[in-house]
Design an enzyme around this catalytic site. Structure first.
Site, PDB file in Angstrom:
ATOM      1  CB  CYS A   8     -26.766   3.738 -22.150  1.00  0.00           C
ATOM      2  SG  CYS A   8     -27.068   5.298 -21.339  1.00  0.00           S
ATOM      3  CB  CYS A  81     -25.260  -0.427 -21.393  1.00  0.00           C
ATOM      4  SG  CYS A  81     -26.866   0.104 -22.005  1.00  0.00           S
ATOM      5  CB  CYS A  85     -29.875   0.280 -29.320  1.00  0.00           C
ATOM      6  SG  CYS A  85     -28.175   0.112 -29.816  1.00  0.00           S
TER       7      CYS A  85
END
Length: 132
Positions: A8, A81, A85
């Site tokens: 995240c 989230c 990435c």
């Protein structure tokens, strides 16, 4: 055994809860780590509190920067989230799009924690099936 990387933005809430819940549920069957695209300095105290309610200690977690070494280590990359990435070719990629618990009251963080636990359990079932 699968290596699962939870990511995240800050590596202070969602990814930490996912890593610790995964470790607790997986035992020695799989490994988990977590990292952040822009890591903060400490875990959100309310995330630590929510995990402690389940008997899981995350007070020792130090937010870690997402890097190439961690991505290479991982078999599965889970973004907790949006936008934390990239999709990594050759890896199993998931995006859980969980709400950020930062600044939320414990009741709201429990909801996020419980959703993470549900998704962790599903992921573990899928990993077990894939290795059967």
């Amino acid at each position: 055994m699968a290596n699962v990387l939870f990511v995240c933005v800050g590596n202070q809430g969602r990814s930490v809860m996912a890593e610790r819940l995964f470790r607790e549920a997986a035992g020695s069957a799989h490994e988990a780590r977590s990292a952040g695209a822009a890591p903060g300095t400490e875990v959100h105290p309310v995330a630590v509190e929510a995990l402690a309610e389940l008997g899981i200690d995350a007070s020792d977690h130090v937010p870690r920067k997402l890097d190439d070494e961690l991505v290479r280590w991982a078999d599965v990359v889970v973004a907790a989230c949006d936008g934390a990435c990239p999709v990594v070719p050759g890896k199993r990629n998931e995006n859980w799009r969980l709400p950020d618990p930062m600044g939320q009251p414990i009741a709201e963080v429990r909801v996020v924690r419980d959703e993470i636990k549900r998704r962790v359990d599903t992921l573990l079932d899928e990993l077990a099936f894939a290795n059967a």
